[in-house]
Design an enzyme around this catalytic site. Structure first.
Site, mmCIF file in Angstrom:
data_model
loop_
_atom_site.group_PDB
_atom_site.id
_atom_site.type_symbol
_atom_site.label_atom_id
_atom_site.label_comp_id
_atom_site.label_asym_id
_atom_site.label_seq_id
_atom_site.Cartn_x
_atom_site.Cartn_y
_atom_site.Cartn_z
ATOM 1 N N VAL A 104 0.812 -1.210 0.020
ATOM 2 C CA VAL A 104 0.052 -0.171 -0.167
ATOM 3 C C VAL A 104 1.003 1.341 -0.031
ATOM 4 O O VAL A 104 0.533 2.177 -0.732
ATOM 5 C CB VAL A 104 -0.921 0.033 1.292
ATOM 6 C CG1 VAL A 104 -1.794 1.295 1.431
ATOM 7 C CG2 VAL A 104 -1.924 -1.200 1.179
ATOM 8 N N CYS A 105 1.974 1.174 0.789
ATOM 9 C CA CYS A 105 3.042 2.238 0.782
ATOM 10 C C CYS A 105 3.502 2.590 -0.492
ATOM 11 O O CYS A 105 3.687 3.748 -0.828
ATOM 12 C CB CYS A 105 3.785 2.023 2.074
ATOM 13 S SG CYS A 105 3.091 2.164 3.709
ATOM 14 N N ASP A 106 3.910 1.683 -1.246
ATOM 15 C CA ASP A 106 4.820 1.531 -2.340
ATOM 16 C C ASP A 106 3.712 2.233 -3.573
ATOM 17 O O ASP A 106 3.801 3.310 -4.361
ATOM 18 C CB ASP A 106 5.034 0.315 -2.812
ATOM 19 C CG ASP A 106 5.653 -0.032 -4.426
ATOM 20 O OD1 ASP A 106 6.738 -0.147 -4.364
ATOM 21 O OD2 ASP A 106 4.779 0.239 -5.139
ATOM 22 N N THR B 239 3.047 5.777 -2.723
ATOM 23 C CA THR B 239 4.137 6.805 -3.172
ATOM 24 C C THR B 239 4.539 7.090 -4.618
ATOM 25 O O THR B 239 4.533 8.215 -5.090
ATOM 26 C CB THR B 239 5.536 6.125 -2.390
ATOM 27 O OG1 THR B 239 5.513 5.969 -1.211
ATOM 28 C CG2 THR B 239 6.820 7.090 -2.801
#
Length: 164
Positions: free
Chosen positions: A59-61, A64
């Site tokens: 999710v963070c990837d 970003t």
């Protein structure tokens, strides 16, 4: 103290919650070469600050990448802040071929997290959130995602960023 969930478990947020209309508080974080960076490094630019728990997760990837792809067409800067070590952030950028991504680490002092109210006490990570600041560091948009494994509202954040 504010509360969110992370993987459906209650999480306490530490620090002062930043609100729309306020002047954004300063912070000190580290860039990928271990240099201290503060909000004043970006004076005169509009800023989209994308906050993620850990850059190495799916999710963070995606968060970003999405903010950097969508906002790259605009004048201004997109900052991704997490408590990942600067070395891990640098490795992530290199292994994904992302040269223009600005990743900053709050691992040392949690300065950003405490000043923006997004430190997850139980995990010592930053809560998934987005802050949009104008050229004078006035906060024009904030979102702290209520469930830490969900995406932020990309459209609303990008609309606020583009409107500056």
């Amino acid at each position: 103290m504010a509360q969110i969930t992370f993987k459906q478990e209650p999480i306490t947020l530490l620090g002062s919650q930043v609100k729309k209309g306020e002047t954004a508080p300063d912070f000190t974080v580290l860039d990928n070469d271990l240099n201290e960076v503060t909000l004043s490094n970006y004076d005169g630019q509009k800023k989209l600050i994308s906050v993620v728990p850990s850059i190495d997760t799916g999710v963070c990837d995606k968060q970003t990448r999405k903010f950097n792809e969508e906002a790259a067409q605009e004048d201004g800067v997109v900052l991704t802040i997490s408590v990942d070590l600067p070395f891990a952030q640098k490795r992530w950028c290199a292994s994904n071929g992302l040269d223009n991504v600005v990743t900053l680490s709050d691992h040392k002092e949690l300065s950003f997290g405490n000043n923006y109210g997004v430190v997850m006490e139980e995990l010592r990570l930053l809560a998934r959130s987005v802050f949009v600041l104008d050229e004078n560091n006035k906060v024009v948009y904030t979102e702290v995602v209520s469930e830490g494994t969900d995406f932020p509202d990309f459209d609303a954040a990008l609309e606020a960023y583009r409107a500056i």
